[in-house]
Scaffold this motif. Sequence first.
Motif, PDB file in Angstrom:
ATOM      1  N   UNK A 149      -2.507  -4.212 -18.369  1.00 32.86           N
ATOM      2  CA  UNK A 149      -1.306  -3.563 -17.845  1.00 32.86           C
ATOM      3  C   UNK A 149      -1.617  -2.362 -16.959  1.00 32.86           C
ATOM      4  N   UNK A 150      -2.461  -1.469 -17.428  1.00 35.46           N
ATOM      5  CA  UNK A 150      -2.716  -0.250 -16.640  1.00 35.46           C
ATOM      6  C   UNK A 150      -3.375  -0.589 -15.309  1.00 35.46           C
ATOM      7  N   UNK A 151      -4.258  -1.576 -15.297  1.00 35.57           N
ATOM      8  CA  UNK A 151      -4.917  -1.989 -14.043  1.00 35.57           C
ATOM      9  C   UNK A 151      -3.895  -2.605 -13.087  1.00 35.57           C
ATOM     10  N   UNK A 152      -3.019  -3.451 -13.607  1.00 39.49           N
ATOM     11  CA  UNK A 152      -1.988  -4.058 -12.756  1.00 39.49           C
ATOM     12  C   UNK A 152      -1.076  -2.994 -12.151  1.00 39.49           C
ATOM     13  N   UNK A 153      -0.696  -2.001 -12.943  1.00 44.71           N
ATOM     14  CA  UNK A 153       0.165  -0.928 -12.432  1.00 44.71           C
ATOM     15  C   UNK A 153      -0.571  -0.139 -11.347  1.00 44.71           C
ATOM     16  N   UNK A 154      -1.848   0.138 -11.557  1.00 48.75           N
ATOM     17  CA  UNK A 154      -2.642   0.837 -10.535  1.00 48.75           C
ATOM     18  C   UNK A 154      -2.678   0.031  -9.243  1.00 48.75           C
ATOM     19  N   UNK A 155      -2.857  -1.269  -9.354  1.00 45.66           N
ATOM     20  CA  UNK A 155      -2.899  -2.131  -8.164  1.00 45.66           C
ATOM     21  C   UNK A 155      -1.539  -2.183  -7.479  1.00 45.66           C
ATOM     22  N   UNK A 156      -0.463  -2.203  -8.268  1.00 45.92           N
ATOM     23  CA  UNK A 156       0.875  -2.199  -7.698  1.00 45.92           C
ATOM     24  C   UNK A 156       1.107  -0.921  -6.905  1.00 45.92           C
ATOM     25  N   UNK A 157       0.828   0.234  -7.532  1.00 47.06           N
ATOM     26  CA  UNK A 157       1.005   1.514  -6.844  1.00 47.06           C
ATOM     27  C   UNK A 157       0.136   1.560  -5.598  1.00 47.06           C
ATOM     28  N   UNK A 158      -1.097   1.108  -5.718  1.00 43.09           N
ATOM     29  CA  UNK A 158      -2.001   1.100  -4.571  1.00 43.09           C
ATOM     30  C   UNK A 158      -1.457   0.300  -3.409  1.00 43.09           C
ATOM     31  N   UNK A 159      -0.911  -0.855  -3.699  1.00 45.21           N
ATOM     32  CA  UNK A 159      -0.345  -1.696  -2.641  1.00 45.21           C
ATOM     33  C   UNK A 159       0.883  -1.041  -2.023  1.00 45.21           C
ATOM     34  N   UNK A 160       1.741  -0.481  -2.848  1.00 51.23           N
ATOM     35  CA  UNK A 160       2.930   0.218  -2.354  1.00 51.23           C
ATOM     36  C   UNK A 160       2.525   1.397  -1.468  1.00 51.23           C
ATOM     37  N   UNK A 161       1.418   2.052  -1.813  1.00 46.94           N
ATOM     38  CA  UNK A 161       0.938   3.216  -1.081  1.00 46.94           C
ATOM     39  C   UNK A 161       0.079   2.851   0.139  1.00 46.94           C
ATOM     40  N   UNK A 162       0.085   1.580   0.523  1.00 43.47           N
ATOM     41  CA  UNK A 162      -0.611   1.168   1.749  1.00 43.47           C
ATOM     42  C   UNK A 162      -2.014   0.653   1.548  1.00 43.47           C
ATOM     43  N   UNK A 163      -2.392   0.395   0.310  1.00 43.37           N
ATOM     44  CA  UNK A 163      -3.716  -0.134   0.016  1.00 43.37           C
ATOM     45  C   UNK A 163      -3.753  -1.646   0.103  1.00 43.37           C
ATOM     46  N   UNK A 164      -4.882  -2.241  -0.314  1.00 41.36           N
ATOM     47  CA  UNK A 164      -5.029  -3.701  -0.248  1.00 41.36           C
ATOM     48  C   UNK A 164      -4.055  -4.412  -1.184  1.00 41.36           C
ATOM     49  N   UNK A 165      -3.859  -5.671  -0.947  1.00 42.53           N
ATOM     50  CA  UNK A 165      -2.913  -6.470  -1.722  1.00 42.53           C
ATOM     51  C   UNK A 165      -3.535  -6.944  -3.039  1.00 42.53           C
ATOM     52  N   UNK A 166      -4.022  -6.006  -3.819  1.00 43.25           N
ATOM     53  CA  UNK A 166      -4.644  -6.355  -5.095  1.00 43.25           C
ATOM     54  C   UNK A 166      -3.632  -6.848  -6.117  1.00 43.25           C
ATOM     55  N   UNK A 167      -2.427  -6.335  -6.068  1.00 32.69           N
ATOM     56  CA  UNK A 167      -1.412  -6.771  -7.031  1.00 32.69           C
ATOM     57  C   UNK A 167      -0.875  -8.147  -6.655  1.00 32.69           C
ATOM     58  N   UNK A 168      -0.483  -8.318  -5.404  1.00 26.87           N
ATOM     59  CA  UNK A 168       0.119  -9.596  -5.018  1.00 26.87           C
ATOM     60  C   UNK A 168      -0.919 -10.708  -4.868  1.00 26.87           C
ATOM     61  N   UNK A 169      -2.077 -10.400  -4.369  1.00 28.08           N
ATOM     62  CA  UNK A 169      -3.092 -11.444  -4.154  1.00 28.08           C
ATOM     63  C   UNK A 169      -4.028 -11.588  -5.356  1.00 28.08           C
TER      64      UNK A 169
END
Length: 157
Positions: free
Chosen positions: A45-65
Motif C-alpha cells: 500500500x505505501x509503495x503504491x501511494x508513493x507511486x500515485x503521488x509521484x505520477x500526479x506530481x509529474x513523475x513516471x507512470x509507476x502507478x498506472x503502468x
Amino acid sequence: MKQIPTLYTWAGGTEALEKLTTVFYEKVLKDDLLYPVFKNMSGDHSRHVAHFIGEVFGGPQQYTKGDGGSHASMVAHHLGKMLDDKKRKRWMELLLESADEIGLANDPEFRSALVGYLEWGSRIAVLNSVTTTNPINENEPMPKWGWGETGGPYLPE
C-alpha cells in the motif's frame, strides 16, 4: 530562464516519496483514530501511494503502468470507508509530520503545492468514502498537480 522542475523531481523522486509513505503508514498503524481504517491494507500500500503521488506530481507512470492502477482504482479504495473530517485532518497531520521527519523539501513553494494537493485529495477521499459507486470511470486520466499560484520554486540566478 531556468527550467522549472516537476514537483516529483523537487521532492526527491521515487526514493523520497517511498520513504515518506513508509514512515507515514508506520505512524498510521499506531494511531488510534486511523488504525481501524488502514488495519487491512496490503503490504504494498505505501509503495503504491508513493507511486500515485509521484505520477500526479509529474513523475513516471509507476502507478498506472507498473502497479496497474488508475485514478478510478485509487478512488475505489476509498468507497464505503465512511471517512470524516476528523480522520482527514489526522491523516494530514501525520503525513506532514512525516514529511518534516524525513527532510522532504521544505521550501514554502513546494510545501504550498504539497499541502494544496493533500487538502484537495483528502477532501475528495472523504466525499467518495460515503458512497459505494465510483464517480470516476476507468478511462479518466490521472490528475496532474503543479506549482499552482506560486509559479514554481525560488531558483536564484
